[in-house]
Scaffold this motif. Structure first.
Motif, PDB file in Angstrom:
ATOM      1  N   ARG A 112      -0.989   2.063  11.066  1.00 48.21           N
ATOM      2  CA  ARG A 112      -2.278   1.464  10.744  1.00 48.21           C
ATOM      3  C   ARG A 112      -2.522   1.513   9.231  1.00 48.21           C
ATOM      4  NH1 ARG A 112      -7.775   2.586  10.545  1.00 48.21           N
ATOM      5  NH2 ARG A 112      -7.294   4.785  10.334  1.00 48.21           N
ATOM      6  N   GLU A 113      -2.176   2.672   8.643  1.00 47.42           N
ATOM      7  CA  GLU A 113      -2.368   2.820   7.201  1.00 47.42           C
ATOM      8  C   GLU A 113      -1.428   1.901   6.428  1.00 47.42           C
ATOM      9  OE1 GLU A 113      -2.253   5.341   9.261  1.00 47.42           O
ATOM     10  OE2 GLU A 113      -3.838   6.791   8.798  1.00 47.42           O
ATOM     11  N   VAL A 114      -0.201   1.748   6.936  1.00 44.50           N
ATOM     12  CA  VAL A 114       0.743   0.858   6.256  1.00 44.50           C
ATOM     13  C   VAL A 114       0.191  -0.565   6.255  1.00 44.50           C
ATOM     14  CG1 VAL A 114       3.048  -0.179   6.337  1.00 44.50           C
ATOM     15  CG2 VAL A 114       2.790   2.268   6.690  1.00 44.50           C
ATOM     16  N   LYS A 120       8.585   1.033  -0.755  1.00 42.34           N
ATOM     17  CA  LYS A 120       9.575   0.240  -0.031  1.00 42.34           C
ATOM     18  C   LYS A 120       9.041  -0.241   1.317  1.00 42.34           C
ATOM     19  CE  LYS A 120      14.510   0.842  -0.447  1.00 42.34           C
ATOM     20  NZ  LYS A 120      15.429   1.824  -0.932  1.00 42.34           N
ATOM     21  N   GLU A 121       8.367   0.685   1.985  1.00 42.26           N
ATOM     22  CA  GLU A 121       7.842   0.402   3.319  1.00 42.26           C
ATOM     23  C   GLU A 121       6.785  -0.710   3.251  1.00 42.26           C
ATOM     24  OE1 GLU A 121       6.274   4.011   4.823  1.00 42.26           O
ATOM     25  OE2 GLU A 121       6.177   3.308   6.890  1.00 42.26           O
ATOM     26  N   VAL A 122       5.888  -0.613   2.250  1.00 44.20           N
ATOM     27  CA  VAL A 122       4.839  -1.614   2.089  1.00 44.20           C
ATOM     28  C   VAL A 122       5.473  -2.959   1.710  1.00 44.20           C
ATOM     29  CG1 VAL A 122       2.843  -2.275   0.685  1.00 44.20           C
ATOM     30  CG2 VAL A 122       3.040   0.052   1.551  1.00 44.20           C
ATOM     31  N   GLU A 123       6.498  -2.893   0.833  1.00 48.33           N
ATOM     32  CA  GLU A 123       7.185  -4.129   0.451  1.00 48.33           C
ATOM     33  C   GLU A 123       7.812  -4.783   1.690  1.00 48.33           C
ATOM     34  OE1 GLU A 123       9.910  -4.458  -3.118  1.00 48.33           O
ATOM     35  OE2 GLU A 123      11.295  -5.174  -1.554  1.00 48.33           O
ATOM     36  N   ALA A 124       8.447  -3.961   2.528  1.00 51.00           N
ATOM     37  CA  ALA A 124       9.091  -4.490   3.742  1.00 51.00           C
ATOM     38  C   ALA A 124       8.066  -5.163   4.652  1.00 51.00           C
ATOM     39  CB  ALA A 124       9.800  -3.360   4.478  1.00 51.00           C
ATOM     40  N   GLN A 125       6.908  -4.519   4.791  1.00 51.87           N
ATOM     41  CA  GLN A 125       5.845  -5.081   5.633  1.00 51.87           C
ATOM     42  C   GLN A 125       5.339  -6.395   5.036  1.00 51.87           C
ATOM     43  OE1 GLN A 125       4.588  -3.473   8.567  1.00 51.87           O
ATOM     44  NE2 GLN A 125       3.674  -5.508   8.821  1.00 51.87           N
ATOM     45  N   LEU A 151      -2.570  -0.694   3.736  1.00 50.01           N
ATOM     46  CA  LEU A 151      -1.994  -0.664   2.388  1.00 50.01           C
ATOM     47  C   LEU A 151      -1.357  -2.004   2.030  1.00 50.01           C
ATOM     48  CD1 LEU A 151       0.013   2.565   1.529  1.00 50.01           C
ATOM     49  CD2 LEU A 151      -1.759   1.457   0.198  1.00 50.01           C
ATOM     50  N   THR A 152      -0.666  -2.599   3.012  1.00 53.45           N
ATOM     51  CA  THR A 152       0.001  -3.869   2.769  1.00 53.45           C
ATOM     52  C   THR A 152      -1.029  -4.941   2.432  1.00 53.45           C
ATOM     53  OG1 THR A 152       1.671  -3.205   4.359  1.00 53.45           O
ATOM     54  CG2 THR A 152       1.683  -5.504   3.703  1.00 53.45           C
ATOM     55  N   LYS A 163     -11.482  -5.401 -10.539  1.00 50.86           N
ATOM     56  CA  LYS A 163     -11.986  -4.022 -10.442  1.00 50.86           C
ATOM     57  C   LYS A 163     -12.211  -3.588  -8.995  1.00 50.86           C
ATOM     58  CE  LYS A 163     -13.917  -1.651 -14.238  1.00 50.86           C
ATOM     59  NZ  LYS A 163     -14.034  -2.550 -15.398  1.00 50.86           N
ATOM     60  N   ALA A 164     -12.869  -4.449  -8.230  1.00 51.17           N
ATOM     61  CA  ALA A 164     -13.183  -4.092  -6.842  1.00 51.17           C
ATOM     62  C   ALA A 164     -11.900  -3.865  -6.041  1.00 51.17           C
ATOM     63  CB  ALA A 164     -14.009  -5.190  -6.193  1.00 51.17           C
ATOM     64  N   ARG A 165     -10.905  -4.698  -6.328  1.00 46.64           N
ATOM     65  CA  ARG A 165      -9.616  -4.595  -5.643  1.00 46.64           C
ATOM     66  C   ARG A 165      -8.933  -3.273  -5.996  1.00 46.64           C
ATOM     67  NH1 ARG A 165      -8.081  -8.807  -2.608  1.00 46.64           N
ATOM     68  NH2 ARG A 165      -8.054 -10.248  -4.342  1.00 46.64           N
ATOM     69  N   MET A 166      -9.001  -2.940  -7.272  1.00 51.05           N
ATOM     70  CA  MET A 166      -8.401  -1.702  -7.779  1.00 51.05           C
ATOM     71  C   MET A 166      -9.021  -0.509  -7.041  1.00 51.05           C
ATOM     72  SD  MET A 166      -6.479  -0.764 -10.632  1.00 51.05           S
ATOM     73  CE  MET A 166      -6.756  -1.900 -11.958  1.00 51.05           C
ATOM     74  N   THR A 167     -10.342  -0.508  -6.957  1.00 52.96           N
ATOM     75  CA  THR A 167     -11.048   0.590  -6.299  1.00 52.96           C
ATOM     76  C   THR A 167     -10.639   0.663  -4.826  1.00 52.96           C
ATOM     77  OG1 THR A 167     -12.886   0.036  -7.732  1.00 52.96           O
ATOM     78  CG2 THR A 167     -13.335   1.628  -6.005  1.00 52.96           C
ATOM     79  N   GLU A 168     -10.600  -0.503  -4.189  1.00 51.81           N
ATOM     80  CA  GLU A 168     -10.241  -0.568  -2.770  1.00 51.81           C
ATOM     81  C   GLU A 168      -8.832   0.003  -2.550  1.00 51.81           C
ATOM     82  OE1 GLU A 168      -9.846  -4.609  -1.423  1.00 51.81           O
ATOM     83  OE2 GLU A 168      -8.669  -3.908   0.295  1.00 51.81           O
ATOM     84  N   ALA A 169      -7.889  -0.486  -3.340  1.00 57.06           N
ATOM     85  CA  ALA A 169      -6.498  -0.058  -3.182  1.00 57.06           C
ATOM     86  C   ALA A 169      -6.362   1.437  -3.430  1.00 57.06           C
ATOM     87  CB  ALA A 169      -5.598  -0.836  -4.127  1.00 57.06           C
TER      88      ALA A 169
END
Lengths: 304, 166
Positions: free
Chosen positions: A194-196, B117-122, A199-200, A173-179
């Motif tokens: 930075r956001e990528v 795609k971009e996140v997957e690549a990273q 997100l990654t 749940k916490a992960r879901m909220t974070e993502a």
């Protein structure tokens, strides 16, 4: 005094609309904006109202099918880091034909990029399904199947996990909220590097939640029984003998090594699954597998 | 003074509700699969009459079980399974005309955004041990409607078996 009553009235009305309207977020957005503009609530109050309704709205449904597809691809890549793919064209073509025929009779025939099946080159008895529609079945598990009907039961069980979104439900749940909080920030802007990166990291967390459950710990027993129930329904719709599921589980019970690292660790025992199926009251009787089906099954999987 | 503000708020809220009602009456939905097929009849066996792609906005004119008869740009028309559709609007590119920042993420899904795609690549950059070659290969395995029909007929299975929440 009079002002206060009007303010209270306006606020009550806003709250009422918020509670009653399905398109809650838009209404909240506009209503809070109106509230702020007219001075009934402060800008800060408005912001916090917007934030709290956002948090309430966050759920698994907020991941688009496209995102589930990308989650599924990486979950699949992790399965393939543990098990090698079996490059048997004939077997894989046959399993895809079978899998897609079964998927059409599921309650979720349309996935973002459809359903795809791959045989894994391993003697372990195991199978996996990703939220993106990738289904993996080991050679060891295929060997537990005496007929196409039994193999159909294995694949239909995995389709059951996809239909019931068990993979996505394994995300903490916490992960879901974070993502989803990171995803919500984007608005209509493009992402910067930075956001990528952020997100990654969230993506990695989501992936490890799913693979830990799916590969290492296994789903809850009830999820396995639910997937069995879906399998029986699909088998019946397509015209397979649903009894093939219990027959396959019987073979599996004999071939599985107790304390093994595969299916035995992550699934309820075949005996318990058979008992649960019988208790569910679903009819498991069906017609004998016709010879043509037996022949094509043997032919397609002869090299396994 | 406050009486008039109150009236303004009432009118605004009412108009929002009415706007939503009209939108529901028209029943415009979005295609949420990469490639979708519109069929002549409400069944997976139905002849494919047109193709739709991710984010296409279609207008629903009829419903039968889990199938919806939709039209795309008032030109192509056909049946599509409900699981290929969403009531959300899918914006194909950020900053595109139909994406307004005021519309919340709950009504709009940004295609290609988020885990993409971009996140997957990273992620692959950070996890070089992972091999996606077989993921791509398995996704490339295609099954044609004809192959499926034959598979069902030869195997003496039930043609046109359909799922659906009953």
């Amino acid at each position: 005094m009079k002002n206060l009553i009007w303010r209270a009235g306006a606020m009550a009305l806003i709250v009422l609309f918020l509670a009653s309207c399905a398109a809650m977020d838009t209404v909240t957005g506009v209503a809070t904006e109106v509230g702020v503009q007219t001075g009934t609530i402060s800008r800060q109050q408005g912001q916090s109202i917007k934030k709290s309704t956002k948090a309430v709205a966050k759920s698994m449904e907020d991941f688009t099918p496209e995102q589930e597809y990308y989650i599924g691809r990486t979950v699949g890549a992790i399965v393939l880091a543990k098990y090698k793919a079996l490059p048997d064209k004939r077997a894989n073509a046959y399993l895809n034909l079978l899998g897609q025929t079964l998927a059409q009779a599921s309650d979720t025939p349309e996935l973002f990029a459809g359903y795809h099946v791959l045989v894994l080159d391993s003697d372990d008895i195991n199978a996996f399904a990703t939220p993106g529609g990738h289904i993996f079945v080991t050679r060891g598990l295929i060997r537990c199947c005496r007929s196409e009907d039994a193999l159909a039961a294995v694949v239909a069980h995995e389709i059951g996990h996809i239909q019931l979104r068990h993979g996505m439900k394994a995300i903490e749940k916490a992960r879901m909220t974070e993502a989803l909080t990171i995803l919500a920030q984007e608005g209509a802007k493009s992402f910067g590097s930075r956001e990528v990166a952020q997100l990654t990291q969230a993506f990695g967390g989501v992936i490890s939640d799913i693979t830990n459950t799916m590969i290492n710990n296994g789903y809850s027993r009830s999820y396995e029984y639910q997937a069995d129930a879906v399998a029986v329904t699909i088998l019946r719709r397509v015209g397979y003998n649903p009894g093939a599921l219990t027959e396959m589980l019987g073979v599996m019970a004999k071939q599985m090594k107790p304390g093994g690292t595969d299916f035995a660790k992550t699934h309820p025992s075949p005996e318990n699954r058979i008992a649960e199926l019988k208790e569910s009251g679903k009819s498991l009787s069906g017609a004998e597998t016709p010879n043509v089906r037996k022949q094509r099954f043997t032919k397609a999987l002869s090299r396994l | 003074m406050y009486r008039s503000i109150f009236m303004v708020i009432c009118l605004l809220l009412l108009s929002i509700l009415l706007m939503n009602a009209t939108a529901a009456g028209q029943k415009v939905m979005s295609v949420q699969v990469k490639e979708g097929q519109l069929r002549a009849t409400p069944s997976h066996l139905g002849k494919i009459v047109a193709k739709v792609s991710y984010g296409d906005r279609v207008t629903v004119s009829e419903e039968r079980g889990d199938w919806k008869k939709v039209s795309l740009n008032r030109k192509s028309q056909g049946w599509i399974h409900i699981s290929a559709l969403t009531s959300k609007q899918i914006a194909l590119r950020a900053g595109q005309g139909n994406v307004k920042s005021s519309v919340s993420g709950d009504e709009i899904a940004l295609a290609g955004k988020g885990f993409n795609k971009e996140v997957e690549a990273q992620y692959r950059q950070n996890n070089k041990n992972l091999d996606y070659a077989w993921i791509d290969r398995m996704e490339a395995i295609k099954v044609s409607p004809k192959q499926m029909d034959d598979f069902v007929a030869v195997g003496r299975l039930t043609p046109g078996a359909e799922g659906g929440k009953r």
